[in-house]
Motif scaffolding. Structure first.
Motif, PDB file in Angstrom:
ATOM      1  N   LEU A 231      54.593  97.359  14.889  1.00 29.67           N
ATOM      2  CA  LEU A 231      55.240  97.867  16.100  1.00 29.67           C
ATOM      3  C   LEU A 231      54.788  97.090  17.331  1.00 29.67           C
ATOM      4  O   LEU A 231      55.606  96.727  18.188  1.00 29.67           O
ATOM      5  CB  LEU A 231      54.903  99.356  16.277  1.00 29.67           C
ATOM      6  N   ALA A 232      53.493  96.847  17.428  1.00 26.10           N
ATOM      7  CA  ALA A 232      52.977  96.108  18.585  1.00 26.10           C
ATOM      8  C   ALA A 232      53.562  94.707  18.644  1.00 26.10           C
ATOM      9  O   ALA A 232      53.930  94.216  19.727  1.00 26.10           O
ATOM     10  CB  ALA A 232      51.453  96.045  18.514  1.00 26.10           C
ATOM     11  N   GLU A 233      53.690  94.069  17.505  1.00 21.88           N
ATOM     12  CA  GLU A 233      54.254  92.714  17.463  1.00 21.88           C
ATOM     13  C   GLU A 233      55.706  92.717  17.959  1.00 21.88           C
ATOM     14  O   GLU A 233      56.129  91.832  18.697  1.00 21.88           O
ATOM     15  CB  GLU A 233      54.183  92.188  16.033  1.00 21.88           C
ATOM     16  N   ILE A 234      56.478  93.739  17.559  1.00 26.24           N
ATOM     17  CA  ILE A 234      57.890  93.806  17.972  1.00 26.24           C
ATOM     18  C   ILE A 234      58.001  94.089  19.461  1.00 26.24           C
ATOM     19  O   ILE A 234      58.770  93.434  20.182  1.00 26.24           O
ATOM     20  CB  ILE A 234      58.617  94.891  17.153  1.00 26.24           C
ATOM     21  N   LEU A 235      57.233  95.061  19.949  1.00 25.98           N
ATOM     22  CA  LEU A 235      57.368  95.469  21.345  1.00 25.98           C
ATOM     23  C   LEU A 235      56.875  94.397  22.310  1.00 25.98           C
ATOM     24  O   LEU A 235      57.373  94.307  23.439  1.00 25.98           O
ATOM     25  CB  LEU A 235      56.613  96.774  21.569  1.00 25.98           C
ATOM     26  N   LYS A 236      55.922  93.596  21.903  1.00 24.46           N
ATOM     27  CA  LYS A 236      55.450  92.524  22.780  1.00 24.46           C
ATOM     28  C   LYS A 236      56.481  91.404  22.926  1.00 24.46           C
ATOM     29  O   LYS A 236      56.454  90.666  23.908  1.00 24.46           O
ATOM     30  CB  LYS A 236      54.119  91.967  22.259  1.00 24.46           C
ATOM     31  N   ASP A 237      57.390  91.310  21.965  1.00 27.88           N
ATOM     32  CA  ASP A 237      58.473  90.326  22.065  1.00 27.88           C
ATOM     33  C   ASP A 237      59.638  90.958  22.825  1.00 27.88           C
ATOM     34  O   ASP A 237      60.683  91.264  22.262  1.00 27.88           O
ATOM     35  CB  ASP A 237      58.893  89.892  20.660  1.00 27.88           C
ATOM     36  N   ARG A 238      59.445  91.150  24.119  1.00 29.93           N
ATOM     37  CA  ARG A 238      60.424  91.878  24.932  1.00 29.93           C
ATOM     38  C   ARG A 238      61.826  91.258  24.927  1.00 29.93           C
ATOM     39  O   ARG A 238      62.823  91.986  24.885  1.00 29.93           O
ATOM     40  CB  ARG A 238      59.904  92.021  26.363  1.00 29.93           C
ATOM     41  N   PRO A 239      62.002  89.942  24.970  1.00 29.95           N
ATOM     42  CA  PRO A 239      63.377  89.396  24.963  1.00 29.95           C
ATOM     43  C   PRO A 239      64.185  89.760  23.729  1.00 29.95           C
ATOM     44  O   PRO A 239      65.416  89.734  23.775  1.00 29.95           O
ATOM     45  CB  PRO A 239      63.149  87.875  25.038  1.00 29.95           C
ATOM     46  N   SER A 240      63.535  90.127  22.620  1.00 29.56           N
ATOM     47  CA  SER A 240      64.278  90.449  21.405  1.00 29.56           C
ATOM     48  C   SER A 240      64.969  91.801  21.498  1.00 29.56           C
ATOM     49  O   SER A 240      65.991  92.016  20.832  1.00 29.56           O
ATOM     50  CB  SER A 240      63.344  90.425  20.192  1.00 29.56           C
ATOM     51  N   TRP A 241      64.442  92.738  22.297  1.00 29.99           N
ATOM     52  CA  TRP A 241      65.044  94.066  22.361  1.00 29.99           C
ATOM     53  C   TRP A 241      65.505  94.455  23.752  1.00 29.99           C
ATOM     54  O   TRP A 241      66.336  95.368  23.904  1.00 29.99           O
ATOM     55  CB  TRP A 241      64.047  95.120  21.848  1.00 29.99           C
ATOM     56  N   PHE A 242      65.004  93.810  24.803  1.00 30.72           N
ATOM     57  CA  PHE A 242      65.417  94.141  26.167  1.00 30.72           C
ATOM     58  C   PHE A 242      66.467  93.127  26.602  1.00 30.72           C
ATOM     59  O   PHE A 242      66.160  91.973  26.884  1.00 30.72           O
ATOM     60  CB  PHE A 242      64.205  94.119  27.101  1.00 30.72           C
ATOM     61  N   ARG A 243      67.726  93.542  26.625  1.00 31.11           N
ATOM     62  CA  ARG A 243      68.841  92.630  26.868  1.00 31.11           C
ATOM     63  C   ARG A 243      68.808  92.022  28.262  1.00 31.11           C
ATOM     64  O   ARG A 243      69.391  90.962  28.491  1.00 31.11           O
ATOM     65  CB  ARG A 243      70.160  93.369  26.662  1.00 31.11           C
ATOM     66  N   ASP A 244      68.157  92.674  29.213  1.00 30.75           N
ATOM     67  CA  ASP A 244      68.112  92.152  30.580  1.00 30.75           C
ATOM     68  C   ASP A 244      66.946  91.205  30.818  1.00 30.75           C
ATOM     69  O   ASP A 244      66.755  90.737  31.942  1.00 30.75           O
ATOM     70  CB  ASP A 244      68.048  93.304  31.595  1.00 30.75           C
ATOM     71  N   CYS A 245      66.137  90.941  29.805  1.00 36.14           N
ATOM     72  CA  CYS A 245      65.002  90.028  29.946  1.00 36.14           C
ATOM     73  C   CYS A 245      65.484  88.606  29.704  1.00 36.14           C
ATOM     74  O   CYS A 245      65.916  88.264  28.599  1.00 36.14           O
ATOM     75  CB  CYS A 245      63.892  90.409  28.970  1.00 36.14           C
ATOM     76  N   ARG A 246      65.379  87.771  30.746  1.00 38.23           N
ATOM     77  CA  ARG A 246      65.809  86.381  30.597  1.00 38.23           C
ATOM     78  C   ARG A 246      64.760  85.543  29.873  1.00 38.23           C
ATOM     79  O   ARG A 246      65.080  84.740  28.995  1.00 38.23           O
ATOM     80  CB  ARG A 246      66.099  85.787  31.973  1.00 38.23           C
ATOM     81  N   CYS A 247      63.513  85.702  30.256  1.00 41.62           N
ATOM     82  CA  CYS A 247      62.449  84.950  29.603  1.00 41.62           C
ATOM     83  C   CYS A 247      61.131  85.678  29.813  1.00 41.62           C
ATOM     84  O   CYS A 247      60.976  86.469  30.752  1.00 41.62           O
ATOM     85  CB  CYS A 247      62.360  83.523  30.147  1.00 41.62           C
ATOM     86  N   LEU A 248      60.187  85.420  28.914  1.00 38.17           N
ATOM     87  CA  LEU A 248      58.836  85.969  29.026  1.00 38.17           C
ATOM     88  C   LEU A 248      57.881  84.870  28.558  1.00 38.17           C
ATOM     89  O   LEU A 248      57.863  84.518  27.377  1.00 38.17           O
ATOM     90  CB  LEU A 248      58.681  87.235  28.195  1.00 38.17           C
ATOM     91  N   ASP A 249      57.126  84.329  29.479  1.00 36.74           N
ATOM     92  CA  ASP A 249      56.209  83.226  29.183  1.00 36.74           C
ATOM     93  C   ASP A 249      54.764  83.715  29.270  1.00 36.74           C
ATOM     94  O   ASP A 249      54.357  84.288  30.294  1.00 36.74           O
ATOM     95  CB  ASP A 249      56.411  82.074  30.169  1.00 36.74           C
ATOM     96  N   VAL A 250      54.018  83.495  28.212  1.00 38.91           N
ATOM     97  CA  VAL A 250      52.587  83.817  28.205  1.00 38.91           C
ATOM     98  C   VAL A 250      51.845  82.602  28.761  1.00 38.91           C
ATOM     99  O   VAL A 250      51.734  81.571  28.104  1.00 38.91           O
ATOM    100  CB  VAL A 250      52.102  84.169  26.794  1.00 38.91           C
ATOM    101  N   VAL A 251      51.355  82.742  29.981  1.00 44.27           N
ATOM    102  CA  VAL A 251      50.719  81.617  30.669  1.00 44.27           C
ATOM    103  C   VAL A 251      49.309  81.396  30.165  1.00 44.27           C
ATOM    104  O   VAL A 251      48.859  80.252  30.011  1.00 44.27           O
ATOM    105  CB  VAL A 251      50.737  81.855  32.195  1.00 44.27           C
ATOM    106  N   SER A 252      48.597  82.481  29.884  1.00 43.58           N
ATOM    107  CA  SER A 252      47.200  82.352  29.485  1.00 43.58           C
ATOM    108  C   SER A 252      46.815  83.526  28.605  1.00 43.58           C
ATOM    109  O   SER A 252      47.310  84.647  28.793  1.00 43.58           O
ATOM    110  CB  SER A 252      46.298  82.295  30.724  1.00 43.58           C
ATOM    111  N   VAL A 253      45.939  83.277  27.629  1.00 41.80           N
ATOM    112  CA  VAL A 253      45.427  84.318  26.731  1.00 41.80           C
ATOM    113  C   VAL A 253      43.906  84.290  26.785  1.00 41.80           C
ATOM    114  O   VAL A 253      43.286  83.239  26.573  1.00 41.80           O
ATOM    115  CB  VAL A 253      45.909  84.109  25.281  1.00 41.80           C
TER     116      VAL A 253
END
Length: 851
Positions: A231-253
Motif C-alpha cells: 500500500l505504501a509503495e502504491i500511495l507514494k507513486d502519486r501520479p499513478s492514481w492522482f489524475r491532477d498530478c503532473r509530476c512528482l520528483d524526489v530531489v533528495s532522500v
C-alpha cells in the motif's frame, strides 16, 4: 477411509442386482476416492453416460453402482459449495471485524471531540460570567476567544535549529508526524462525514471533510486487502492514481536512524480549467513505522515558517502549501490493512478569479478528486490482485489503467498548455472566446506518437482549441451523459475523419472542407470500468452514412478510445468525457491525441446572486461580476443555484502549410460545439420546467399546431372524452396546453418495415425520455419499452388499429440515458389527420417516475 451413506428410495423388482440396505454405509478405498477426485477436477457434474464409462474404464470402481457414483458427485459438489461459502463468510467476518474496530476508533475519536467541546463550553461560560461580574471591559472576551482559537489551532514553536541539516529536517518530520496523527485519529480537525458514505464490508469506507479549518481538508478510512508495504509503495507513486498530478520528483532522500526515510519532493498539479494557474508544492515526506507496527507516510510543505531548504521557483505556477497530511496504514489480523488518509492543502484561493474560488475552497472537491481517488485506486488494485476483476478484451488491467491515465494526462496537458512542453498562444481573430495554442515540438508529452508524426515531411505540430464557460442549473452528470449518448448533437463527422486521418502517414491536405457534410451514428463498445462504476473506458465506433459520391471517401468506420467519468448524479463530483481517435489495430502504445469536456460543480454556498443566465462565457462572467443585471424575461433560479464550470479542449495535428486553415477550422468548430452545448444545457436544465417556458419554435410552427389538434381530436373521437379543456381561443392554445400537460405524451411513427421512431413529445415526455426535441428522432420505441411492454403492445396492436385505442397496464420502461421509469398506466390511441388517414400513434404515460 472415505465414507458415504446412500438411502434408496425405491427398489427395482425387475433388476437382478441386490440393492443396498438404506441403513448401511458405502465404503470407498483411497484408490477409488483418488479416481473419483480426478474425474471431478475435470468435470464436476458428469452425465450418466460419462459415469458408466468411468465404471468401465476404472476396474477399481466396478463394484460400485452408477447410482452410488451419482450420489458421490452430488455430495462432492455440496461439500465444495459449503467450502466456498465458509471461505466467503470467513472473509466477510474478517472485514466486519476490521470495520468494527475502525468504527470503534471513530467513535472514541468523536467522544473525545465531544468531551473537548463540553470542556470548552464550560470554560467559555465561566470566563464570560467572571468578565461580566468584575469589569465591563470587553477585551477579556476577545482574549478568551483568541485563547480558544490557539487551543484548536496551535502554532508550533520551533526551537533554534539548523533546518537544512538532517537533524533539523528530522525535527520538522517528527512535528509533521505528530500533527498528522492528530488529524487522522484525533480531534485536531473538526471532521464532518460526507453524505452517502456509509461504512460496510464492501463500501469505500468512511469519508469526511473538514469544517472551519484553514485551507481545505478531507479524511478517509477504509479496509484494503493489501499488505502495508505494498500500500505504501502504491500511495507514494502519486501520479499513478492522482489524475491532477503532473509530476512528482524526489530531489533528495535522507535515511534516518530509526529505519525511516526523509524525502524532499517537488510536485506540480494541473489546473482544472483554462482560466486558472497550475499549482506547485515543495514538500518534505517522512516514512516511518510506529511502535504498534503501523506504517506512516506523512508530508508537509517547507516554507519560511517551517524552515528547511527552499524549492525551485517556477514562474507559471502558483506555490500552494501542503499542510500536515499523509496516510496511516495498520495491518489487520488475517491479512489486509486498515488505512487512514488525510489530505490538507491551502491552494491559495485568492489568486484565482472570484467565480472560480469554490473550486479551491471546497473540501468536498478535494475529497472526491484526491482522497477518495487514492482509496478507490488501492481497492481496485487489491481486487485485481485477488482475481475478482477479470481481464477484458484480452488486455491486462494494468494496461487499461495506463490507457485511462494516458487519456487524462493528454487532456490535462491540452487544457493547461505549459510553456515548458512547447505550447505557445496564437493570435486572436478579434474575439476572445476561443484560445488557440500550438506546439511545434510535442515529443515531450506525446512520446511515441511524436515519432510517428514527425516522420511526415510536412508535419507541423499539434494545435489545441480550448474554451471555458459557466453553466447555470445544469446537472454535470446529466450533461456529460447526454454528450456521450448523443454525439451527433454536437460532433461533426468530417472533423472526426480529419483527426483520424492525421494520425496516419498521409493526412488530408485540406481539413474539413465541408462541416456537417453527412450524418453518422455511433456504437459504444465497453472496454473496462472501475469497481464502483464511477469511470468507464470504452471504444466508440463511428459509422458514416454518405449520400453523395464525393463523401464516399470519408464515409468509413472510425474508432475512438473514450473515457467517461462522474456520470452518477448522486456523486456530485467532477464529470468528464475525454476521447482520442485510434485505428483498428489499436495497440497498448497507440498514439493518443485526447480532446473532450470537463464539468466541475461549484458549491452552492458561494453563490453570489448573479442572474440565472443558462450559459455564458466565463470571461464575460468575470467582467460582469456579482452586480450584473439580469436580462429581461429571465426566470428566477435562486432556489436551484446549481453552477458549474465547463472546460472544452480539442486537439488537431496539422501540416506546416495548412496551419492557418486548421486554426480557422478549429475556431469555427469549437464555437459550433459551444453553441450546441448551450442548446443542450437549455433543454436539460431543470428550470426549463417553469410553467411559462415553451420552445420558441413550437408556437410558430404550423405543423406542431396542426399535430396538437389532431392528437386532441383523435383522443376525443376514440375515447369519447376530451384530453383537456382548452382555456383560450388562440390558434396555438391547444399546443401550449398539450405542451404543459402533466402526463408524458409522445407520438410515434408507424411505418411498414421500419423501426417506430418518436416524432413529437411534450415537456413531460422529453423529461421522461431524458432527451431534447432535436434528438427525439434518435429515440426508438423498441429501446424504450421493456420486453413485457413490447409483448403487451404487440398483442394490443390489432385492437388499436380497429378500435382506435387501448389501455396498457402499469409497467417499466427505459429513458434514452438508460434510467428505469415506472408508470401507473399507459394509453395508446391512433392519431388520424384531416383526411381520416392514419398519421401516427400517440402514447400517454400516466403518473410516471424514475425508479
Amino acid at each position: 477411509m472415505a465414507l458415504q451413506m446412500h438411502r434408496e428410495s425405491n427398489s427395482s423388482g425387475s433388476s437382478g442386482k441386490q440393492q443396498m440396505d438404506a441403513s448401511k454405509y458405502v465404503r470407498y478405498t483411497p484408490e477409488q476416492v483418488d479416481a473419483l477426485e480426478r474425474v471431478y477436477a475435470e468435470c464436476p457434474k458428469p452425465s450418466s453416460l460419462r459415469r458408466q464409462q468411468l465404471i468401465r474404464e476404472c476396474p477399481i470402481l466396478s463394484n460400485i453402482e452408477p447410482k452410488q457414483i451419482k450420489v458421490w458427485f452430488q455430495n462432492r459438489r455440496c461439500r465444495e459449495k459449503q467450502r466456498k461459502e465458509a471461505s466467503r463468510l470467513h472473509t466477510v467476518n474478517r472485514k466486519l471485524s476490521a470495520m468494527n474496530k475502525l468504527l470503534m476508533e471513530e467513535n472514541d475519536r468523536l467522544q473525545k471531540q465531544v468531551s473537548q467541546l463540553v470542556y470548552d463550553n464550560g470554560f467559555m461560560r465561566q470566563k464570560l460570567h467572571t468578565a461580566s461580574t468584575t469589569t465591563t471591559d470587553t477585551s477579556c472576551e476577545s482574549v478568551v476567544v483568541s485563547g480558544q482559537q490557539q487551543q484548536h489551532n496551535p502554532t508550533p514553536q520551533h526551537p533554534q535549529r539548523d533546518a537544512n541539516s538532517p537533524a533539523g529536517l528530522l525535527a520538522i518530520a517528527e512535528e509533521t508526524l505528530a500533527e498528522f496523527l492528530g488529524k487522522a485519529t484525533g480531534t485536531a480537525v473538526d471532521w464532518v462525514q460526507m453524505i452517502g458514505m456509509k461504512p460496510g464490508p464492501d463500501s469505500i469506507g468512511i469519508v469526511a471533510v473538514a469544517r472551519n479549518c484553514s485551507g481545505v481538508a478531507a479524511r478517509a478510512c477504509g479496509l484494503v486487502s493489501l499488505e502495508p508495504t505494498k500500500l505504501a509503495e502504491i500511495l507514494k507513486d502519486r501520479p499513478s492514481w492522482f489524475r491532477d498530478c503532473r509530476c512528482l520528483d524526489v530531489v533528495s532522500v535522507i535515511p534516518i536512524g530509526n529505519g525511516g526515510t526523509i524525502e524532499l519532493i517537488y510536485m506540480q498539479m494541473y489546473a482544472p480549467t483554462t482560466l486558472a494557474s497550475a499549482r506547485e508544492f515543495w514538500m518534505l515526506r517522512y516514512t516511518t513505522s510506529l511502535e504498534d507496527g503501523s506504517l506512516v507516510i506523512c508530508e508537509r510543505s517547507l516554507t519560511s515558517s517551517t524552515g528547511g531548504p527552499s524549492g525551485p521557483p517556477v514562474s507559471c505556477f502558483v506555490r500552494a502549501e501542503m499542510l500536515p497530511s499523509g496516510c496511516l496504514i495498520r495491518p489487520c489480523e488475517g491479512g489486509g490493512s486498515i488505512i487512514h488518509i488525510v489530505d490538507h492543502i491551502d491552494l491559495d484561493a485568492w489568486s484565482v478569479p472570484e467565480v472560480l474560488r469554490p473550486l479551491y475552497e471546497s473540501s468536498k472537491i478535494l475529497a472526491q478528486q484526491m482522497t477518495m481517488a487514492a482509496l478507490r485506486y488501492v481497492r481496485q488494485i487489491a481486487q485485481e490482485t485477488s482475481g475478482e476483476i477479470q481481464c477484458s478484451g484480452g488486455r491486462q488491467p494494468a494496461v487499461l489503467r495506463a490507457l485511462s491515465q494516458k487519456l487524462c494526462r493528454g487532456f490535462n496537458d491540452a487544457v493547461n498548455g505549459f510553456i515548458d512542453d512547447g505550447w505557445s498562444i496564437m493570435g486572436s481573430d478579434g474575439v476572445d472566446d476561443i484560445t488557440i495554442a500550438i506546439n511545434s515540438s510535442p515529443s515531450k508529452f506525446l512520446g511515441s506518437q511524436s515519432n510517428s508524426l514527425s516522420m511526415l515531411p510536412t508535419f507541423g505540430g499539434i494545435l489545441c482549441a480550448r474554451a471555458s464557460m459557466l453553466l447555470q442549473d445544469v446537472p454535470p452528470a446529466l450533461l456529460i451523459r447526454f454528450l456521450r449518448e448523443h454525439r451527433s448533437e454536437w460532433a461533426d463527422y468530417g472533423v472526426d475523419a480529419y483527426c483520424a486521418a492525421s494520425l496516419k502517414a498521409s493526412p488530408y491536405a485540406v481539413p474539413c472542407a465541408k462541416l456537417g457534410g453527412f450524418p453518422s451514428s455511433q456504437v459504444i463498445l465497453p472496454l473496462a470500468q472501475t469497481v464502483e462504476h464511477e469511470e468507464f473506458l470504452e471504444v466508440v465506433r463511428l459509422e458514416g452514412h454518405a449520400f453523395s459520391p464525393e463523401d464516399l471517401a470519408l464515409s468509413r468506420d472510425m474508432y475512438l478510445l473514450q473515457l467517461c467519468s462522474g456520470v452518477d448524479e448522486t456523486s456530485g463530483s467532477c464529470s468528464q468525457l475525454v476521447f482520442a481517435p485510434i485505428d483498428e489495430s489499436f495497440g497498448d502504445d497507440a498514439p493518443l491525441l485526447p480532446s473532450g469536456f470537463r464539468l466541475i460543480p461549484l458549491d452552492s454556498k458561494t453563490q453570489d446572486g448573479q442572474g440565472a443566465t443558462r450559459t455564458l462565457d466565463l470571461a464575460s462572467a468575470l467582467e460582469v461580476g456579482p452586480g450584473g443585471a439580469r436580462p429581461a424575461g429571465e426566470i428566477d433560479a435562486s432556489n436551484q443555484n446549481l453552477r458549474s464550470v465547463l472546460t472544452i479542449a480539442f486537439q488537431f495535428a496539422y501540416e506546416n502549410h495548412y496551419r492557418d486553415s486548421v486554426a480557422a477550422m478549429a475556431r469555427h468548430y469549437l464555437r459550433s460545439i459551444v453553441g450546441s452545448v448551450q442548446r443542450v444545457a437549455m433543454a436539460i436544465a431543470p428550470s426549463r420546467l417553469s410553467s411559462h417556458m415553451v420552445p420558441k419554435s413550437l408556437p410558430g410552427s404550423p405543423e406542431a399546431v396542426t399535430l396538437a389538434r389532431w392528437i386532441c381530436r383523435s383522443y376525443r373521437v376514440h375515447l369519447g372524452r376530451d384530453l383537456f379543456q382548452v382555456d383560450a381561443q388562440a390558434s396555438d392554445a391547444v399546443l401550449k396546453q398539450l405542451w404543459h400537460h402533466t402526463d408524458a405524451i409522445m407520438c410515434c411513427s408507424v411505418k411498414m418495415n421500419a423501426s417506430a421512431v418518436f416524432t413529437f413529445a411534450n415537456q413531460a415526455g422529453l423529461d421522461m425520455l431524458e432527451t431534447t426535441l432535436v434528438a427525439l428522432q434518435d429515440v426508438i420505441l423498441e429501446k424504450i419499452l421493456d420486453e413485457a411492454g413490447r409483448k403487451t403492445l404487440l398483442s394490443e396492436f390489432s385492437k388499436i388499429m380497429h378500435q382506435g385505442y387501448a389501455y396498457l397496464p402499469s409497467g417499466v420502461c427505459v429513458s434514452s440515458m438508460g434510467r428505469l421509469i415506472s408508470y401507473e398506466q399507459a394509453i395508446v390511441w391512433k392519431v388520424v389527420n384531416d383526411d381520416d388517414s392514419n398519421h401516427c400513434l400517440a402514447f400517454m404515460f400516466i403518473n410516471w417516475s424514475f425508479v
